[in-house]
Design a protein around this motif. Structure first.
Motif, PDB file in Angstrom:
ATOM      1  N   ASP A  52       0.824  -1.202   0.000  1.00  0.00           N
ATOM      2  CA  ASP A  52       0.000   0.000   0.000  1.00  0.00           C
ATOM      3  C   ASP A  52       0.863   1.259   0.000  1.00  0.00           C
ATOM      4  N   ALA A  53       0.325   2.333  -0.579  1.00  0.00           N
ATOM      5  CA  ALA A  53       1.052   3.603  -0.667  1.00  0.00           C
ATOM      6  C   ALA A  53       1.281   4.246   0.694  1.00  0.00           C
ATOM      7  N   SER A  54       0.579   3.801   1.726  1.00  0.00           N
ATOM      8  CA  SER A  54       0.821   4.326   3.069  1.00  0.00           C
ATOM      9  C   SER A  54       2.241   4.057   3.542  1.00  0.00           C
ATOM     10  N   MET A  55       2.939   3.137   2.890  1.00  0.00           N
ATOM     11  CA  MET A  55       4.325   2.822   3.239  1.00  0.00           C
ATOM     12  C   MET A  55       5.228   4.040   3.083  1.00  0.00           C
ATOM     13  N   PHE A  56       4.874   4.974   2.203  1.00  0.00           N
ATOM     14  CA  PHE A  56       5.710   6.162   2.025  1.00  0.00           C
ATOM     15  C   PHE A  56       5.732   6.989   3.309  1.00  0.00           C
ATOM     16  N   ILE A  57       4.586   7.149   3.932  1.00  0.00           N
ATOM     17  CA  ILE A  57       4.526   7.883   5.191  1.00  0.00           C
ATOM     18  C   ILE A  57       5.119   7.042   6.317  1.00  0.00           C
ATOM     19  N   GLY A  58       4.782   5.777   6.357  1.00  0.00           N
ATOM     20  CA  GLY A  58       5.315   4.903   7.393  1.00  0.00           C
ATOM     21  C   GLY A  58       6.827   4.803   7.353  1.00  0.00           C
ATOM     22  N   GLY A  59       7.399   4.785   6.156  1.00  0.00           N
ATOM     23  CA  GLY A  59       8.849   4.687   6.048  1.00  0.00           C
ATOM     24  C   GLY A  59       9.554   5.905   6.610  1.00  0.00           C
ATOM     25  N   THR A 265      -3.608  15.753   8.161  1.00  0.00           N
ATOM     26  CA  THR A 265      -3.963  14.369   7.853  1.00  0.00           C
ATOM     27  C   THR A 265      -4.725  14.199   6.537  1.00  0.00           C
ATOM     28  N   PRO A 266      -5.699  15.041   6.202  1.00  0.00           N
ATOM     29  CA  PRO A 266      -6.379  14.865   4.909  1.00  0.00           C
ATOM     30  C   PRO A 266      -5.437  14.995   3.712  1.00  0.00           C
ATOM     31  N   THR A 267      -4.376  15.811   3.851  1.00  0.00           N
ATOM     32  CA  THR A 267      -3.422  15.895   2.739  1.00  0.00           C
ATOM     33  C   THR A 267      -2.712  14.568   2.531  1.00  0.00           C
ATOM     34  N   GLY A 268      -2.479  13.853   3.620  1.00  0.00           N
ATOM     35  CA  GLY A 268      -1.882  12.520   3.483  1.00  0.00           C
ATOM     36  C   GLY A 268      -2.810  11.558   2.784  1.00  0.00           C
ATOM     37  N   THR A 272      -1.530   9.888  -0.715  1.00  0.00           N
ATOM     38  CA  THR A 272      -1.382   8.434  -0.822  1.00  0.00           C
ATOM     39  C   THR A 272      -2.363   7.866  -1.844  1.00  0.00           C
ATOM     40  N   ALA A 273      -3.545   8.449  -1.932  1.00  0.00           N
ATOM     41  CA  ALA A 273      -4.491   8.003  -2.964  1.00  0.00           C
ATOM     42  C   ALA A 273      -3.947   8.289  -4.351  1.00  0.00           C
ATOM     43  N   ALA A 274      -3.289   9.436  -4.520  1.00  0.00           N
ATOM     44  CA  ALA A 274      -2.713   9.776  -5.821  1.00  0.00           C
ATOM     45  C   ALA A 274      -1.568   8.837  -6.179  1.00  0.00           C
ATOM     46  N   ILE A 275      -0.711   8.532  -5.211  1.00  0.00           N
ATOM     47  CA  ILE A 275       0.398   7.598  -5.458  1.00  0.00           C
ATOM     48  C   ILE A 275      -0.151   6.223  -5.805  1.00  0.00           C
TER      49      ILE A 275
END
Length: 286
Positions: A52-59, A265-268, A272-275
């Motif tokens: 999932d693209a959430s990995m970019f923030i998690g990383g 948070t909404p920007t995230g 992530t949806a765009a990625i």
């Protein structure tokens, strides 16, 4: 090809090239197309989270949190080359995650053996005189739990398909298999154990000038072209917002009010949806 499809292809290719590196297409084919048993089947939670693209923030969150262990930070500062080749380090890490999550059992073991070989040679002394060794199971354990906690929290907040409680416990259990292969002793296998293990490290964590300098580099001076800095700043802001307050304070990161966090948070979610959209091939091309 329609304009939207061209845009999707260009963005997806650019992100993939940055994260996977020049060998990305070859590695992707080897990981996904080589027949054979895997450590994790297609229904395992680790595949949901790591895909999932959430990995970019998690990383990003994981890097910031990990830096608060002075021994881990000293090893990174002296041996990782993150300033001179940050994208190379990212690409090596992303390839390792992909191989162990999706690759064959043989390829996963080879990747683990390679990392353990590198760790065996990484040793030294911190500026305050404390010895460190990257193969120390205690140090490996900190890196592991900080990473797993960050990926889990990012996925729970920004993931396209959040898991239920048992699913996230399953994710932690899946990552424990990789951690044990790397040399971590008795890694946590559920959320309760993960929280307890994170708490057990608190006495060892403290900010160092190296950690604060790494945070400034990661957040403020990424080696990116200017057009890419705005979306990167969104990822970075969400990674900072996801840190516990004590970690933000330790790294001298800005304190966000409740209203500010509510705006970040909404920007995230949007990014992530765009990625995710850019990196997912249209259904007819699969």
């Amino acid at each position: 090809m329609r304009p939207a499809a061209r845009l999707r292809e260009r963005l997806g290719s650019a992100v993939f090239a940055r994260v996977a590196g020049p060998a990305g297409p070859q590695n992707r084919a080897r990981i996904h197309e080589t027949p054979g048993p895997r450590w994790f089947g297609p229904d395992r939670p680790i595949r949901v989270v790591h895909g999932d693209a959430s990995m970019f923030i998690g990383g990003l969150r994981a890097l910031l949190l990990q830096s608060l262990h002075p021994l881990a930070m000293a090893a990174v500062e002296a041996h990782s080359g993150y300033r001179g080749d940050p994208w190379g380090r990212l690409q090596r890490t992303s390839t390792f995650l992909a191989v162990t999550t999706y690759g064959t059992a043989d390829h996963a073991q080879q990747a683990v053996d390679q990392v353990r070989s590198v760790h065996s040679r990484v040793r030294g002394t911190t500026p305050s005189g404390e010895p460190y060794h990257a193969a120390d199971p205690r140090l490996l354990g900190w890196v592991h739990v900080a990473e797993v906690d960050s990926f889990l929290r990012a996925h729970r907040r920004y993931g396209a398909e959040p898991l239920d409680g048992s699913g996230y416990d399953g994710y932690i259990a899946d990552t424990a298999r990789v951690a044990e292969a790397l040399g971590v002793l008795d890694p946590p296998r559920n959320r309760t154990e993960l929280a307890a293990r994170l708490g057990a490290y608190r006495g060892e964590l403290r900010p160092t000038e190296e950690a604060r300098a790494a945070a400034r580099f990661i957040l403020l001076h990424p080696p990116l072209p200017w057009p890419a800095r705005v979306p990167y700043a969104v990822l970075a802001a969400n990674a900072v917002a996801a840190l516990p307050r004590w970690a933000r304070t330790s790294l001298d990161l800005p304190r966000l009010s409740g209203l500010a966090e509510a705006c970040v948070t909404p920007t995230g979610d949007v990014l992530t949806a765009a990625i995710r959209w850019a990196m997912t091939p249209p259904r007819e091309q699969r």
